[in-house]
Motif scaffolding. Structure first.
Motif, mmCIF file in Angstrom:
data_model
loop_
_atom_site.group_PDB
_atom_site.id
_atom_site.type_symbol
_atom_site.label_atom_id
_atom_site.label_comp_id
_atom_site.label_asym_id
_atom_site.label_seq_id
_atom_site.Cartn_x
_atom_site.Cartn_y
_atom_site.Cartn_z
ATOM 1 N N UNK A 80 36.184 45.822 -0.186
ATOM 2 C CA UNK A 80 35.701 44.460 0.061
ATOM 3 C C UNK A 80 35.233 44.296 1.500
ATOM 4 N N UNK A 81 36.031 44.776 2.443
ATOM 5 C CA UNK A 81 35.675 44.592 3.844
ATOM 6 C C UNK A 81 34.402 45.357 4.202
ATOM 7 N N UNK A 82 34.221 46.537 3.625
ATOM 8 C CA UNK A 82 32.991 47.284 3.856
ATOM 9 C C UNK A 82 31.781 46.540 3.318
ATOM 10 N N UNK A 83 31.933 45.925 2.145
ATOM 11 C CA UNK A 83 30.831 45.165 1.557
ATOM 12 C C UNK A 83 30.513 43.926 2.384
ATOM 13 N N UNK A 84 31.555 43.252 2.883
ATOM 14 C CA UNK A 84 31.327 42.059 3.711
ATOM 15 C C UNK A 84 30.663 42.424 5.033
ATOM 16 N N UNK A 85 31.078 43.557 5.607
ATOM 17 C CA UNK A 85 30.466 44.012 6.851
ATOM 18 C C UNK A 85 28.978 44.292 6.650
ATOM 19 N N UNK A 86 28.657 44.990 5.566
ATOM 20 C CA UNK A 86 27.250 45.291 5.272
ATOM 21 C C UNK A 86 26.481 44.019 4.940
ATOM 22 N N UNK A 87 27.138 43.071 4.264
ATOM 23 C CA UNK A 87 26.480 41.808 3.912
ATOM 24 C C UNK A 87 26.024 41.064 5.160
ATOM 25 N N UNK A 88 26.844 41.086 6.195
ATOM 26 C CA UNK A 88 26.477 40.404 7.432
ATOM 27 C C UNK A 88 25.193 40.990 8.020
ATOM 28 N N UNK A 89 25.017 42.289 7.847
ATOM 29 C CA UNK A 89 23.797 42.935 8.350
ATOM 30 C C UNK A 89 22.577 42.593 7.515
ATOM 31 N N UNK A 90 22.784 42.161 6.272
ATOM 32 C CA UNK A 90 21.673 41.750 5.408
ATOM 33 C C UNK A 90 21.199 40.328 5.723
ATOM 34 N N UNK A 91 22.039 39.561 6.407
ATOM 35 C CA UNK A 91 21.696 38.169 6.688
ATOM 36 C C UNK A 91 20.697 38.070 7.835
ATOM 37 N N UNK A 92 19.952 36.991 7.842
ATOM 38 C CA UNK A 92 19.087 36.712 8.985
ATOM 39 C C UNK A 92 19.950 36.351 10.180
ATOM 40 N N UNK A 93 19.370 36.419 11.368
ATOM 41 C CA UNK A 93 20.112 36.066 12.581
ATOM 42 C C UNK A 93 20.589 34.619 12.512
ATOM 43 N N UNK A 94 19.760 33.754 11.971
ATOM 44 C CA UNK A 94 20.122 32.332 11.853
ATOM 45 C C UNK A 94 21.337 32.154 10.957
#
Length: 201
Positions: A80-94
């Motif tokens: 889960x934590x690995x997926x959440x970490x990667x998810x943050x990188x998929x988000x826009x800066x905003x």
């Protein structure tokens, strides 16, 4: 007979269209939007700097993603934590500026402030880690439908969620958990849903 067959065909088509519509609607959100959000209790724990921290009173972000687990977990927690970490990188800066991830330990006897910080830095240096007495962790978890007390007891005195509650929650600005995801949610699915939740504000 032909008239009956025609009516049956129309009903079948209508059912298929309705089914497709339901699938399309559910595909818009990968997790589960809570029709009756869970209220976040004001239960102070301790963050990795040693300061008192309440999920209800001290959050500063528009959206907080919360997962209950422990640093010695061999399977679901790193997944889960690995997926959440990667998810943050998929988000826009905003979007990234409006969301954060909080990890609440279910094994506070081993997960002190430094252990949590070392663990979370492997996923995101900005991630919040919370620890405290197990009774306080349970007090926070129960209203959020995270059943820490149902887990197997660890030798340290903490609780292993194991195959019990491994959901990740989204807490919005109204101090309510408004959505949840199961443990096998992908990074891209998290990112899509986080963006959708932020867009609702």
């Amino acid at each position: 007979m032909r008239s009956l067959l025609a009516r049956l065909s129309l009903l079948l088509v209508a059912a298929l269209v309705a089914g497709c519509g339901a699938d399309a609607s559910s595909a818009e959100f990968n997790g589960v939007r809570l029709e009756q959000p869970y209220g976040v209790p004001d239960v102070p724990l301790t963050d990795t700097s040693g300061a008192s921290y309440s999920l209800k009173e001290d959050r500063e972000d528009a959206l907080t993603i919360v997962f209950f687990g422990y640093t010695h977990c061999p399977d679901y927690c790193p997944l889960v934590m690995g997926s959440l970490s990667a998810a943050m990188n998929h988000l826009s800066e905003e979007d990234r500026e409006r969301v954060n991830v909080t990890f609440v330990t279910t094994d506070p006897a081993r997960d002190d402030e430094q252990a949590l910080r070392d663990y979370l830095d492997g996923y995101g240096s900005e991630f919040v880690g919370l620890t405290g007495d197990l009774e306080r962790v349970v007090e926070l978890a129960e209203p959020l439908h995270i059943y820490v007390a149902d887990g197997a007891e660890l030798p340290s005195g903490g609780r292993d969620l194991g195959g019990h509650t491994t959901a990740t929650l989204a807490i919005g600005e109204e101090d309510e958990a408004v959505a949840l995801w199961k443990q096998d949610t992908s990074a891209l699915e998290y990112a899509e849903d986080i963006h959708a939740l932020l867009a609702d504000d």
